[in-house]
Design an enzyme around this catalytic site. Sequence first.
Site, PDB file in Angstrom:
ATOM      1  N   ASP A   1      39.993  45.220  39.175  1.00 41.22           N
ATOM      2  CA  ASP A   1      40.028  45.959  37.911  1.00 41.22           C
ATOM      3  C   ASP A   1      39.368  47.328  37.997  1.00 41.22           C
ATOM      4  O   ASP A   1      39.872  48.298  37.436  1.00 41.22           O
ATOM      5  CB  ASP A   1      39.459  45.128  36.763  1.00 41.22           C
ATOM      6  CG  ASP A   1      38.061  44.604  37.013  1.00 41.22           C
ATOM      7  OD1 ASP A   1      37.593  44.664  38.164  1.00 41.22           O
ATOM      8  OD2 ASP A   1      37.442  44.130  36.057  1.00 41.22           O
TER       9      ASP A   1
ATOM     10  N   THR B   1      43.095  41.134  44.045  1.00 41.68           N
ATOM     11  CA  THR B   1      41.774  40.600  43.736  1.00 41.68           C
ATOM     12  C   THR B   1      41.780  39.087  43.947  1.00 41.68           C
ATOM     13  O   THR B   1      42.795  38.430  43.724  1.00 41.68           O
ATOM     14  CB  THR B   1      41.365  40.916  42.281  1.00 41.68           C
ATOM     15  OG1 THR B   1      40.112  40.292  42.012  1.00 41.68           O
ATOM     16  CG2 THR B   1      42.379  40.427  41.272  1.00 41.68           C
ATOM     17  N   ILE B   2      40.653  38.568  44.381  1.00 44.68           N
ATOM     18  CA  ILE B   2      40.557  37.109  44.521  1.00 44.68           C
ATOM     19  C   ILE B   2      40.089  36.469  43.223  1.00 44.68           C
ATOM     20  O   ILE B   2      40.075  35.253  43.088  1.00 44.68           O
ATOM     21  CB  ILE B   2      39.630  36.693  45.686  1.00 44.68           C
ATOM     22  CG1 ILE B   2      38.192  37.127  45.439  1.00 44.68           C
ATOM     23  CG2 ILE B   2      40.156  37.218  46.995  1.00 44.68           C
ATOM     24  CD1 ILE B   2      37.201  36.536  46.408  1.00 44.68           C
ATOM     25  N   ASP B   3      39.713  37.283  42.253  1.00 43.02           N
ATOM     26  CA  ASP B   3      39.204  36.763  40.987  1.00 43.02           C
ATOM     27  C   ASP B   3      40.299  36.285  40.045  1.00 43.02           C
ATOM     28  O   ASP B   3      40.026  35.529  39.118  1.00 43.02           O
ATOM     29  CB  ASP B   3      38.380  37.839  40.269  1.00 43.02           C
ATOM     30  CG  ASP B   3      37.205  38.316  41.092  1.00 43.02           C
ATOM     31  OD1 ASP B   3      36.673  37.517  41.883  1.00 43.02           O
ATOM     32  OD2 ASP B   3      36.836  39.487  40.962  1.00 43.02           O
TER      33      ASP B   3
END
Length: 85
Positions: free
Chosen positions: A32, A60-62
């Site tokens: 982000d 992103t891994i989130d």
Amino acid sequence: GRDKLDNISDMKVALDVCTRLDLHGLVIAGGDDSTTNAALLAEFFEENSSKTRVIGVPKTIDGDLKNKHVPISFGFDTASKVYSE
């Protein structure tokens, strides 16, 4: 770094570097913060008539970028599969 661009001097440095390198495009991959920075730079570059186009690639891994336009990012999918094994 992982900081959001929040001042004009940083954006001017980025613009100067892209201009000096004669770049037609700049690809920014990340989460982000990175995609926010890509959007800010894209607007700044356009306002300053730069030929460099900025492209944000969500990664992103989130999993925090998921929405109707981005169903899944490649970092999250890989992390989920590796973790579940």
